[in-house]
Design a protein around this motif. Structure first.
Motif, PDB file in Angstrom:
ATOM      1  N   HIS A  50     -21.916 -71.015  89.721  1.00 50.56           N
ATOM      2  CA  HIS A  50     -20.872 -69.912  89.240  1.00 50.56           C
ATOM      3  C   HIS A  50     -19.624 -70.315  88.872  1.00 50.56           C
ATOM      4  CE1 HIS A  50     -19.868 -65.366  88.185  1.00 50.56           C
ATOM      5  NE2 HIS A  50     -21.085 -65.904  86.984  1.00 50.56           N
ATOM      6  N   ILE A  51     -19.325 -70.047  87.605  1.00 49.55           N
ATOM      7  CA  ILE A  51     -17.376 -70.942  86.772  1.00 49.55           C
ATOM      8  C   ILE A  51     -17.063 -69.753  86.008  1.00 49.55           C
ATOM      9  CG2 ILE A  51     -16.197 -73.091  86.009  1.00 49.55           C
ATOM     10  CD1 ILE A  51     -18.736 -74.646  86.441  1.00 49.55           C
ATOM     11  N   ALA A  52     -15.704 -69.929  86.415  1.00 44.14           N
ATOM     12  CA  ALA A  52     -14.207 -68.848  86.468  1.00 44.14           C
ATOM     13  C   ALA A  52     -13.380 -69.476  85.755  1.00 44.14           C
ATOM     14  CB  ALA A  52     -14.412 -67.153  87.001  1.00 44.14           C
ATOM     15  N   VAL A 165     -16.993 -71.165  91.359  1.00 42.12           N
ATOM     16  CA  VAL A 165     -15.847 -72.674  91.534  1.00 42.12           C
ATOM     17  C   VAL A 165     -15.129 -71.628  90.712  1.00 42.12           C
ATOM     18  CG1 VAL A 165     -15.481 -74.452  90.058  1.00 42.12           C
ATOM     19  CG2 VAL A 165     -17.307 -73.625  91.092  1.00 42.12           C
ATOM     20  N   ILE A 166     -13.749 -71.658  91.050  1.00 42.00           N
ATOM     21  CA  ILE A 166     -12.448 -71.028  90.064  1.00 42.00           C
ATOM     22  C   ILE A 166     -11.796 -71.780  89.401  1.00 42.00           C
ATOM     23  CG2 ILE A 166     -10.766 -68.996  89.315  1.00 42.00           C
ATOM     24  CD1 ILE A 166     -12.568 -67.580  92.082  1.00 42.00           C
ATOM     25  N   THR A 167     -11.571 -72.288  88.343  1.00 43.04           N
ATOM     26  CA  THR A 167     -11.009 -73.613  87.270  1.00 43.04           C
ATOM     27  C   THR A 167      -9.368 -72.995  87.921  1.00 43.04           C
ATOM     28  OG1 THR A 167     -10.126 -72.652  85.424  1.00 43.04           O
ATOM     29  CG2 THR A 167     -12.514 -73.812  86.400  1.00 43.04           C
ATOM     30  N   ASN A 168      -8.766 -72.162  87.232  1.00 48.70           N
ATOM     31  CA  ASN A 168      -7.364 -71.554  87.372  1.00 48.70           C
ATOM     32  C   ASN A 168      -6.751 -70.448  87.029  1.00 48.70           C
ATOM     33  OD1 ASN A 168      -7.518 -71.874  84.040  1.00 48.70           O
ATOM     34  ND2 ASN A 168      -7.031 -74.322  84.321  1.00 48.70           N
ATOM     35  N   ILE A 169      -5.485 -69.696  87.158  1.00 50.99           N
ATOM     36  CA  ILE A 169      -5.173 -68.597  85.872  1.00 50.99           C
ATOM     37  C   ILE A 169      -3.436 -68.688  85.012  1.00 50.99           C
ATOM     38  CG2 ILE A 169      -4.994 -66.577  86.869  1.00 50.99           C
ATOM     39  CD1 ILE A 169      -7.229 -67.597  87.588  1.00 50.99           C
ATOM     40  N   ILE A 184      -5.097 -61.064  87.235  1.00 49.26           N
ATOM     41  CA  ILE A 184      -6.185 -61.967  86.476  1.00 49.26           C
ATOM     42  C   ILE A 184      -6.624 -62.538  87.455  1.00 49.26           C
ATOM     43  CG2 ILE A 184      -7.148 -63.645  84.642  1.00 49.26           C
ATOM     44  CD1 ILE A 184      -3.812 -62.608  83.696  1.00 49.26           C
ATOM     45  N   ALA A 185      -6.271 -63.368  88.721  1.00 50.29           N
ATOM     46  CA  ALA A 185      -6.956 -63.286  89.672  1.00 50.29           C
ATOM     47  C   ALA A 185      -7.228 -62.196  90.633  1.00 50.29           C
ATOM     48  CB  ALA A 185      -5.606 -64.287  90.771  1.00 50.29           C
ATOM     49  N   PHE A 186      -7.314 -61.649  90.756  1.00 50.14           N
ATOM     50  CA  PHE A 186      -8.275 -60.532  91.330  1.00 50.14           C
ATOM     51  C   PHE A 186      -9.650 -60.315  90.556  1.00 50.14           C
ATOM     52  CE2 PHE A 186      -9.726 -56.246  92.185  1.00 50.14           C
ATOM     53  CZ  PHE A 186     -10.137 -56.486  93.068  1.00 50.14           C
ATOM     54  N   GLU A 187      -9.383 -60.122  89.129  1.00 42.24           N
ATOM     55  CA  GLU A 187     -10.975 -59.991  88.494  1.00 42.24           C
ATOM     56  C   GLU A 187     -11.904 -61.566  88.860  1.00 42.24           C
ATOM     57  OE1 GLU A 187     -11.855 -58.008  87.584  1.00 42.24           O
ATOM     58  OE2 GLU A 187     -10.331 -56.254  88.051  1.00 42.24           O
ATOM     59  N   LYS A 188     -11.110 -62.419  88.856  1.00 38.86           N
ATOM     60  CA  LYS A 188     -12.118 -64.040  88.937  1.00 38.86           C
ATOM     61  C   LYS A 188     -12.176 -64.200  90.110  1.00 38.86           C
ATOM     62  CE  LYS A 188      -9.826 -65.543  84.466  1.00 38.86           C
ATOM     63  NZ  LYS A 188     -10.945 -65.449  82.888  1.00 38.86           N
ATOM     64  N   ALA A 189     -11.524 -63.143  91.826  1.00 36.50           N
ATOM     65  CA  ALA A 189     -12.420 -63.704  92.621  1.00 36.50           C
ATOM     66  C   ALA A 189     -13.225 -62.911  92.848  1.00 36.50           C
ATOM     67  CB  ALA A 189     -10.556 -63.790  93.190  1.00 36.50           C
ATOM     68  N   PRO A 197     -19.711 -70.901  99.622  1.00 41.68           N
ATOM     69  CA  PRO A 197     -18.317 -71.099  99.138  1.00 41.68           C
ATOM     70  C   PRO A 197     -17.976 -71.175  98.129  1.00 41.68           C
ATOM     71  CG  PRO A 197     -20.399 -73.199  99.265  1.00 41.68           C
ATOM     72  CD  PRO A 197     -21.161 -71.798  99.850  1.00 41.68           C
ATOM     73  N   VAL A 198     -16.426 -71.805  98.230  1.00 42.18           N
ATOM     74  CA  VAL A 198     -15.998 -71.450  96.810  1.00 42.18           C
ATOM     75  C   VAL A 198     -15.168 -72.868  96.704  1.00 42.18           C
ATOM     76  CG1 VAL A 198     -14.384 -69.603  97.524  1.00 42.18           C
ATOM     77  CG2 VAL A 198     -14.487 -70.107  94.924  1.00 42.18           C
ATOM     78  N   VAL A 199     -15.121 -73.072  95.099  1.00 44.47           N
ATOM     79  CA  VAL A 199     -13.914 -74.165  95.124  1.00 44.47           C
ATOM     80  C   VAL A 199     -13.123 -73.225  94.051  1.00 44.47           C
ATOM     81  CG1 VAL A 199     -13.591 -76.444  93.744  1.00 44.47           C
ATOM     82  CG2 VAL A 199     -15.513 -76.058  95.062  1.00 44.47           C
ATOM     83  N   ILE A 200     -11.319 -73.335  94.131  1.00 43.65           N
ATOM     84  CA  ILE A 200     -10.567 -73.396  93.329  1.00 43.65           C
ATOM     85  C   ILE A 200      -9.990 -75.021  92.522  1.00 43.65           C
ATOM     86  CG2 ILE A 200      -8.479 -71.713  93.802  1.00 43.65           C
ATOM     87  CD1 ILE A 200     -11.069 -70.177  94.373  1.00 43.65           C
ATOM     88  N   GLY A 201      -9.894 -74.549  91.738  1.00 49.90           N
ATOM     89  CA  GLY A 201      -9.290 -75.720  91.140  1.00 49.90           C
ATOM     90  C   GLY A 201      -8.113 -75.997  91.616  1.00 49.90           C
ATOM     91  N   GLU A 202      -6.719 -75.194  90.950  1.00 49.52           N
ATOM     92  CA  GLU A 202      -5.535 -75.299  91.154  1.00 49.52           C
ATOM     93  C   GLU A 202      -4.649 -74.371  92.280  1.00 49.52           C
ATOM     94  OE1 GLU A 202      -1.933 -75.155  87.755  1.00 49.52           O
ATOM     95  OE2 GLU A 202      -4.560 -75.415  87.582  1.00 49.52           O
ATOM     96  N   ARG A 203      -4.355 -74.796  92.903  1.00 51.24           N
ATOM     97  CA  ARG A 203      -3.212 -73.822  94.066  1.00 51.24           C
ATOM     98  C   ARG A 203      -2.176 -73.321  92.888  1.00 51.24           C
ATOM     99  NH1 ARG A 203      -3.379 -74.168  99.416  1.00 51.24           N
ATOM    100  NH2 ARG A 203      -5.003 -75.458 100.219  1.00 51.24           N
ATOM    101  N   GLN A 204      -1.594 -71.381  92.804  1.00 56.97           N
ATOM    102  CA  GLN A 204      -0.651 -71.707  92.371  1.00 56.97           C
ATOM    103  C   GLN A 204      -0.048 -70.516  93.727  1.00 56.97           C
ATOM    104  OE1 GLN A 204      -4.121 -71.283  89.155  1.00 56.97           O
ATOM    105  NE2 GLN A 204      -1.941 -70.174  87.767  1.00 56.97           N
ATOM    106  N   PRO A 205       1.454 -70.740  93.424  1.00 57.39           N
ATOM    107  CA  PRO A 205       2.173 -69.863  93.868  1.00 57.39           C
ATOM    108  C   PRO A 205       1.146 -68.297  93.945  1.00 57.39           C
ATOM    109  CG  PRO A 205       3.143 -71.363  93.279  1.00 57.39           C
ATOM    110  CD  PRO A 205       1.963 -71.610  92.268  1.00 57.39           C
ATOM    111  N   GLU A 206       0.861 -68.198  92.988  1.00 59.29           N
ATOM    112  CA  GLU A 206       1.042 -66.493  92.922  1.00 59.29           C
ATOM    113  C   GLU A 206      -0.190 -65.665  93.142  1.00 59.29           C
ATOM    114  OE1 GLU A 206       4.103 -67.945  89.076  1.00 59.29           O
ATOM    115  OE2 GLU A 206       2.277 -68.443  90.261  1.00 59.29           O
TER     116      GLU A 206
END
Length: 426
Positions: A50-52, A165-169, A184-189, A197-206
Motif C-alpha cells: 500500500h503506497i501513500a 509505504v509513504i513517500t513524502n508530504i 496531512i501526515a496524520f491522514e497519510k499515516a 512494516p512501513v517505509v517512510i520515503g523522506e525525513r521531514q521535521p514537521e
C-alpha cells in the motif's frame, strides 16, 4: 451494456473527484467495506503493498511493480488518475485491464445494486472494488495499491498490506486533508496497520514524529529511507552505491532520486518478510519501468527537435524539483506550456516559477475537463506573480506555438494537470 456504455456509467452516474473536485470526495470506509463484501472480499486473496504520499507515489508504485515482475511475481498494479485511457489504472503484469472485464464488472454491479438501495458508491470506491476483484480473478501474487487521496479514509484503506509505504508530504488538497504538513501526515499515516512494516520515503521535521507515533501505536516496524547517491547520465539516473550494487534507474529527474531511495528501502523490507527479489531483478526493474508497466508523464520525452517533455507536476512539491530540472537543461531557448485545475492553490507554484525560471517563455493553456482552469484566468493569476505569457486554450496549439518559439535546438515542457497531458495529441 457495452464497454463505452460502461465507461459512461462510471463517469456520469458516479461522482468523479478528478473531474468535479471536492464534491465527489467521500471520506470513510463504510461503502468500500460493503462493496468488498458484496464481491466476496477479493482484496484478501493476495498480498498487497500500500503506497501513500503527496508526490512520487505513482513512480514508486510502478517501479516496485516492475521489480517484482522482474523477480517472477504476477503483479497487480492500481494507480490513479489515468492519462489517456481509464484502463491504465488497473494492470496485471503491465497489461491494462480488458474492456470486457470492465464491462462485466459494471453489469454485475448494476444487477446487484437493486439489493442494496442505500449503497451509493463514488467513482473511486467502485473502481477500487473493480481493481481488487480483477486482481483476484487473475490470481496475482501481489498487488501494488496506490491511494487516491489521503490514506486514513481513502477507499483503498480496507486492505491489510504486507508493507506500507509513504513517500513524502507536501501541501496538496489542503481543504480536504488539512492545512499543515502535520495534519496531512496524520491522514497519510492512516495506512499504517498493526504489525505491518512501513517505509517512510523522506525525513521531514514537521512530519517525522507523526509517523513514529502512529507506527508505535500500531506496533508497526518503521524504516526511514536512507538517502542515495546519484549521478545523472544520458540513459537515466545512476545510483553507484546501493545494497544491490550499481543500479541505473530509467526514470530521469532530480525528484526520482528520493523515489529510488524509497524503493530500495522497500525492497530490503520485502526481502526480510519473505519475497525472493534478486539483485538482478532490482537492476532490471529499475532500468525498464516504462517498458514493464507503461508509466507515462514523469519527465517523459514526447519530441526530439526541439526536445519536448511532458510532466504531471501539479503541486508545489513536484514543482520544487521541476524548476531545478528545467534549469539544468542546457538549451538557451526554453518554453513551458502550463495548465492546471481550477481548485488548485497556485500561489506558491507561481512564486516558485517566477523566482527560479523567469527566463522561460510561458504559454497558458487549459485542461479540457470541467475542473480545468481557463487559460485566461491562469494568465491573470500568473500576472499577479510577475509572470506573463501567451494565452492559448488548446494545449496542442499552445505546444506547437511553444515549439516554434524555441526552434529546433530549444526545449519545451508541458506540465501541470494530468488532464492537460491527456489532451496532447501525439
Amino acid at each position: 451494456m457495452n464497454y463505452e456504455e460502461s465507461i459512461e456509467f462510471l463517469y456520469n452516474s458516479l461522482p468523479v473527484f478528478q473531474r468535479v473536485g471536492a464534491e465527489a470526495y467521500k471520506p470513510g470506509l463504510g461503502t468500500s467495506l460493503a462493496l468488498a463484501e458484496i464481491f466476496g472480499n477479493p482484496e484478501r486473496k493476495y498480498q498487497c503493498i500500500h503506497i501513500a504520499g503527496t508526490n512520487g507515489k505513482g513512480s514508486t508504485a510502478h517501479t516496485l511493480a516492475a521489480i517484482l515482475m522482474s523477480a517472477g511475481y504476477k503483479v497487480g498494479l492500481y494507480t490513479s488518475p489515468h492519462i489517456f485511457d481509464f484502463r491504465e489504472r488497473i494492470r496485471v503484469d503491465g497489461e491494462m485491464i480488458s474492456s470486457e472485464a470492465v464491462t462485466e464488472f459494471v453489469n454485475t454491479w448494476i444487477k446487484v445494486k437493486g439489493s442494496h438501495p442505500d449503497l451509493s458508491p463514488s467513482f473511486f470506491e467502485l473502481t477500487s472494488t473493480l481493481a481488487f476483484d480483477y486482481f483476484a480473478r487473475n490470481n496475482v501474487d501481489v498487488a501494488v495499491i496506490e491511494t487516491g487521496l489521503g490514506g486514513r479514509l481513502d477507499s483503498t484503506n480496507i486492505i491489510t498490506p504486507v508493507l506500507s509505504v509513504i513517500t513524502n508530504i507536501s501541501p496538496d488538497h489542503t481543504a480536504l486533508l488539512g492545512d499543515t504538513l502535520e495534519k496531512i501526515a496524520f491522514e497519510k499515516a492512516g495506512i499504517i496497520k498493526p504489525g505491518v512494516p512501513v517505509v517512510i520515503g523522506e525525513r521531514q521535521p514537521e512530519t517525522e514524529s507523526v509517523f513514529i507515533r502512529k507506527a508505535a501505536m500500531e506496533s508497526a516496524p518503521i524504516t526511514f529511507a536512507e538517502p542515495v547517491n546519484c549521478e545523472y547520465i544520458a540513459d537515466g539516473n545512476l545510483y553507484p552505491t546501493t545494497p544491490f550494487g550499481p543500479v541505473i534507474g530509467e526514470l530521469k529527474g532530480f525528484y526520482q532520486v528520493k523515489n529510488a531511495a524509497t524503493v530500495f528501502s522497500s525492497v530490503l523490507i520485502l526481502r526480510e518478510i519473505g519475497f525472493d527479489i534478486p539483485d538482478s531483478s532490482v537492476k532490471s526493474g529499475m532500468a525498464d519501468v516504462t517498458g514493464l508497466t507503461h508509466l507515462f508523464g514523469r519527465w517523459s520525452k514526447i519530441g526530439e527537435t526541439p526536445l519536448t517533455i511532458a510532466d504531471t507536476g501539479h503541486n508545489y512539491g513536484g514543482w520544487e524539483y521541476l524548476v531545478r530540472q528545467i534549469k539544468s537543461v542546457p538549451s538557451e531557448k526554453k518554453a513551458a506550456v502550463l495548465g492546471f485545475v481550477a481548485d488548485k492553490d497556485l500561489s506558491a507554484i507561481l512564486d516558485l516559477i517566477s523566482a527560479s525560471i523567469p527566463e522561460v517563455e510561458l504559454f497558458f493553456s487549459s485542461p479540457s475537463v470541467p475542473r480545468g482552469l481557463k487559460a485566461s484566468e491562469l494568465a491573470e493569476r500568473a500576472a499577479e506573480h510577475g509572470l506573463h505569457g501567451t494565452v492559448i486554450d488548446d494545449v496542442n496549439v499552445a505546444l506547437e506555438a511553444a515549439r516554434a518559439s524555441v526552434e529546433t535546438d530549444g526545449f519545451v515542457i508541458v506540465a501541470g494537470s494530468n488532464f492537460l497531458i491527456a489532451d496532447i495529441v501525439n
